[in-house]
Every structure is written in C-alpha cells, then in structure tokens.
Scaffold this motif. Sequence first.
Motif, PDB file in Angstrom:
ATOM      1  N   MET A   1       0.856  -1.171   0.000  1.00  0.00           N
ATOM      2  CA  MET A   1       0.000   0.000   0.000  1.00  0.00           C
ATOM      3  C   MET A   1       0.900   1.232   0.000  1.00  0.00           C
ATOM      4  O   MET A   1       1.848   1.317   0.778  1.00  0.00           O
ATOM      5  CB  MET A   1      -0.907  -0.015   1.235  1.00  0.00           C
ATOM      6  N   THR A   3       2.186   5.083   0.576  1.00  0.00           N
ATOM      7  CA  THR A   3       2.113   5.976   1.731  1.00  0.00           C
ATOM      8  C   THR A   3       0.911   6.900   1.614  1.00  0.00           C
ATOM      9  O   THR A   3       0.194   7.126   2.592  1.00  0.00           O
ATOM     10  CB  THR A   3       3.408   6.797   1.842  1.00  0.00           C
ATOM     11  N   ARG A   5      -1.917   6.370   0.048  1.00  0.00           N
ATOM     12  CA  ARG A   5      -3.149   5.606   0.292  1.00  0.00           C
ATOM     13  C   ARG A   5      -3.329   5.326   1.782  1.00  0.00           C
ATOM     14  O   ARG A   5      -4.439   5.397   2.311  1.00  0.00           O
ATOM     15  CB  ARG A   5      -3.118   4.307  -0.502  1.00  0.00           C
ATOM     16  N   LEU A   6      -2.239   5.020   2.475  1.00  0.00           N
ATOM     17  CA  LEU A   6      -2.306   4.764   3.903  1.00  0.00           C
ATOM     18  C   LEU A   6      -2.778   6.008   4.658  1.00  0.00           C
ATOM     19  O   LEU A   6      -3.678   5.942   5.492  1.00  0.00           O
ATOM     20  CB  LEU A   6      -0.946   4.307   4.430  1.00  0.00           C
ATOM     21  N   GLN A   9      -6.426   6.684   4.015  1.00  0.00           N
ATOM     22  CA  GLN A   9      -7.281   5.784   4.787  1.00  0.00           C
ATOM     23  C   GLN A   9      -7.361   6.224   6.249  1.00  0.00           C
ATOM     24  O   GLN A   9      -8.438   6.240   6.850  1.00  0.00           O
ATOM     25  CB  GLN A   9      -6.773   4.343   4.707  1.00  0.00           C
TER      26      GLN A   9
END
Length: 101
Positions: A1, A3, A5-6, A9
């Motif tokens: 995943m 960074t 996208r993390l 989220q």
Amino acid sequence: MSTFRLFAQLDFERALGNAAIDALEHAMTAKAEIEAQSDLEQSGYDREATLAEVNQVIEDRVRDVLTGPGLRNIERGERFRSPEIVALVMAARDNKWNGPG
C-alpha cells in the motif's frame, strides 16, 4: 500500500470517527435543550416520551463511537474541547468491557 493511500485511509477513519462523535454531541445538545424547555408539554409534546427517544438516540450514538473509529479519536485525546462527551464515552467503554455479561 502506498504511503499516500495509507494516510488517506487514516484520514478517512479519523473523519468517520469525528462524525460519530459530532452526532453524539448534537444529541446531547438536543437533550439539554429539551430539558431546558419548560413549556414543552404546552406545545403538544409528551416531554417524557421525547426525552426517552433522545436518550435512545444518545445510547445509539455512544454505541457508534464505541464500535467505530471514534473511540480511537477520543483515546488519542483529539476531543479535549468536549470533556463531557469524552467522559460519557469512556464510562460507556469501561462499563462495556468491565461490566457483567
């Protein structure tokens, strides 16, 4: 995943948790307003029934906070401006985890 996208989220979960806490805070404000209205019965409302409904909404919103990301937001200390909400949620958490059942 990735960074990005993390972090996206995490930001989404924080916003979702804050929305649940804000809904709880709104319900608590509504309850205080209803309790302050002495002429509620005169306007055709059953005050006790209305308060019972609002209390059920508050219980539902507390459950939303406890079962969603809102609890993590509170535990991280993000809701320092709402000490009554923090106290209510923490007491409910302690009752849920340490109570009978």
